[in-house]
Design a protein around this motif. Structure first.
Motif, PDB file in Angstrom:
ATOM      1  N   HIS A  46      70.742  88.341   7.955  1.00 56.92           N
ATOM      2  CA  HIS A  46      70.766  87.851   6.583  1.00 56.92           C
ATOM      3  C   HIS A  46      69.696  86.773   6.447  1.00 56.92           C
ATOM      4  O   HIS A  46      69.344  86.109   7.437  1.00 56.92           O
ATOM      5  CB  HIS A  46      72.154  87.273   6.270  1.00 56.92           C
ATOM      6  N   TRP A 143      67.341  93.286   0.839  1.00 55.57           N
ATOM      7  CA  TRP A 143      68.248  93.826  -0.183  1.00 55.57           C
ATOM      8  C   TRP A 143      69.462  92.918  -0.274  1.00 55.57           C
ATOM      9  O   TRP A 143      70.207  92.773   0.678  1.00 55.57           O
ATOM     10  CB  TRP A 143      68.675  95.252   0.175  1.00 55.57           C
ATOM     11  N   ARG A 144      69.611  92.277  -1.405  1.00 50.04           N
ATOM     12  CA  ARG A 144      70.743  91.386  -1.656  1.00 50.04           C
ATOM     13  C   ARG A 144      70.981  90.411  -0.500  1.00 50.04           C
ATOM     14  O   ARG A 144      72.104  90.164  -0.082  1.00 50.04           O
ATOM     15  CB  ARG A 144      71.996  92.184  -1.970  1.00 50.04           C
ATOM     16  N   GLY A 145      69.891  89.876   0.021  1.00 47.98           N
ATOM     17  CA  GLY A 145      69.994  88.861   1.061  1.00 47.98           C
ATOM     18  C   GLY A 145      69.977  89.395   2.476  1.00 47.98           C
ATOM     19  O   GLY A 145      69.785  88.620   3.420  1.00 47.98           O
ATOM     20  N   ALA A 159      67.120  99.527  -1.657  1.00 46.82           N
ATOM     21  CA  ALA A 159      67.569  99.349  -3.039  1.00 46.82           C
ATOM     22  C   ALA A 159      67.749 100.688  -3.737  1.00 46.82           C
ATOM     23  O   ALA A 159      68.729 100.878  -4.485  1.00 46.82           O
ATOM     24  CB  ALA A 159      66.571  98.477  -3.798  1.00 46.82           C
ATOM     25  N   GLU A 166      75.056  99.517  -7.107  1.00 47.98           N
ATOM     26  CA  GLU A 166      74.670  98.118  -7.308  1.00 47.98           C
ATOM     27  C   GLU A 166      75.706  97.349  -8.119  1.00 47.98           C
ATOM     28  O   GLU A 166      76.020  96.195  -7.825  1.00 47.98           O
ATOM     29  CB  GLU A 166      73.304  98.042  -7.988  1.00 47.98           C
ATOM     30  N   ALA A 170      77.430  93.912  -6.687  1.00 49.88           N
ATOM     31  CA  ALA A 170      76.966  92.658  -7.290  1.00 49.88           C
ATOM     32  C   ALA A 170      78.013  91.544  -7.314  1.00 49.88           C
ATOM     33  O   ALA A 170      77.686  90.377  -7.020  1.00 49.88           O
ATOM     34  CB  ALA A 170      76.450  92.933  -8.705  1.00 49.88           C
ATOM     35  N   PHE A 174      76.361  88.731  -2.334  1.00 44.05           N
ATOM     36  CA  PHE A 174      75.783  88.895  -0.999  1.00 44.05           C
ATOM     37  C   PHE A 174      74.726  87.847  -0.687  1.00 44.05           C
ATOM     38  O   PHE A 174      74.611  87.387   0.455  1.00 44.05           O
ATOM     39  CB  PHE A 174      75.154  90.287  -0.881  1.00 44.05           C
ATOM     40  N   GLU A 175      73.917  87.511  -1.678  1.00 42.46           N
ATOM     41  CA  GLU A 175      72.798  86.600  -1.416  1.00 42.46           C
ATOM     42  C   GLU A 175      73.254  85.231  -0.930  1.00 42.46           C
ATOM     43  O   GLU A 175      72.489  84.511  -0.282  1.00 42.46           O
ATOM     44  CB  GLU A 175      71.953  86.438  -2.687  1.00 42.46           C
TER      45      GLU A 175
END
Length: 386
Positions: A46, A143-145, A159, A166, A170, A174-175
């Motif tokens: 991550h 992708w999302r972190g 992605a 997604e 969301a 995740f980020e």
């Protein structure tokens, strides 16, 4: 089926598993490395694991070692972990921090952006062009972190693969996740495909996982998109007879950022070919299974969480670990039994239920990439060189 039939489209194979020989054949395993794993995305870490300049994280698989490193300019980059002088590995271990990447063999020195900046007695190398001798870059996608790499270009992005889902992912933020513990490596004496087949298999849940059955009742479901499998189960209100499961049911607190439908949902995604995300209200795990031989692989996994100091949340995360430790033990027995049974000459292909949509999708992709997977019996040695 004979080898001469390979050019014929065999739609009737959609109702059959891959042949057993593809789960232990060295030539087939070698083709999988070249055609499946080198061009596919694998998760490394991550972004929070490499948050500061000089932080690096590594992934070793299929004979390669890749490092993701954050430069002085705060940009993340991915390189093969190989010195351009004599091929030595530059760094050891799964992660660290460095101002420069210095080869321990002859002290060739690379900047964090991969440029070769130092060579002892560089004038004695008449063929050296420092501008062309930097570290070899590999494709990287965030992708999302989560940081993914692939060794060869081509095919959809992460992605694009996850695009159908997604909106479901969301809400989990995740980020903003941070690691809980360290990466765990679990060797398994099975072909990598057996791990993935089992992961996306819904039929075995009520048979072999009594704990999950107590938790989910009959809510477990599966579906398949071209590059992603989705599985899910919703926790029932009926208290489990098992204390860990009952404690999890009772202690799991509300999660404000999740929709009502996700408060008690366990959600699973498997990305082609061998990366999975286990998404719970209390934490997110990634897991990947990487081949180490025709009949062996390693499962690599780690958990991530959002900051939450509530005692109930800490307890829920511990109980989640206890529950899934038992599930993992049950799955290890299952995949080992399958790998052993596949060695019998009495078994070739098995029929697939219309409900086994994930396994059907996986088999279809393997057959498209390696057409010899249509052969029920093992071809003569040397078939992959013809």
């Amino acid at each position: 089926m004979s080898e001469s039939d390979l050019h014929i489209e065999r739609d009737n194979l959609d109702g059959w598993s891959l042949p057993a020989w593809t789960y232990d054949d060295p030539e087939f395993a070698a083709l999988e490395v070249d055609r499946i794993f080198r061009p596919s995305w694998q998760v490394v870490c991550h972004v929070s694991d490499v948050a500061n300049s000089g932080d690096w994280h590594s992934l070793d698989y299929i004979g390669e070692s890749v490092i993701v490193v954050r430069g002085a300019d705060q940009v993340l980059r991915a390189f093969t972990n190989v010195c351009r002088h004599r091929g030595s590995r530059l760094v050891d271990g799964s992660g660290g921090c460095a101002k420069k990447l210095v080869c321990p063999y002859h002290a060739w020195t690379y900047d964090l952006d991969g440029r070769l900046t130092g060579v002892p007695d560089s004038a004695s190398y008449p063929t050296l062009d420092k501008d062309k001798a930097g570290l070899v870059a590999v494709d990287m996608e965030i992708w999302r972190g989560f940081v993914f790499v692939r060794l060869e270009s081509g095919g959809p992005s992460v992605a694009d693969m996850m695009a159908p889902y997604e909106d479901q992912v969301a809400p989990y933020l995740f980020e903003e996740l941070r690691a809980l513990g360290r990466v765990t490596m679990r060797p398994r004496a099975v072909n990598w495909k057996n791990v993935g087949d089992n992961y996306s298999d819904g039929l075995h849940i009520p048979v072999a996982h009594p704990g999950l059955t107590r938790l989910f009742g009959k809510s477990y479901g599966i579906e398949a998109e071209p590059h992603v499998d989705r599985m899910w189960g919703d926790l029932v209100d009926r208290p489990s007879a098992n204390w860990s499961e009952r404690g999890y049911q009772n202690l799991l607190p509300p999660v404000p950022h999740l929709p009502a439908a996700n408060q008690k949902r366990w959600l699973y995604f498997k990305l082609w070919p061998s990366v999975a995300f286990d998404i719970y209200p209390d934490q997110v795990d990634f897991m990947q299974w990487l081949p180490t031989g025709p009949t062996s692989c390693v499962i690599r996994e780690i958990s991530y969480v959002l900051p939450d100091d509530r005692r109930e949340m800490r307890a829920a995360r511990y109980l989640n670990w206890r529950i899934n430790r038992q599930v993992n033990a049950e799955d290890t027995v299952l995949i080992t039994r399958v790998q052993q049974g596949m060695a019998s000459q009495s078994f070739s292909m098995g029929p697939l239920s219309d409900t086994e949509v994930c396994l059907k999708s996986f088999c279809r992709q393997i057959r498209n990439i390696i057409p010899e997977a249509r052969l029920e019996q093992r071809p003569a040695q040397g078939w992959s060189k013809k």
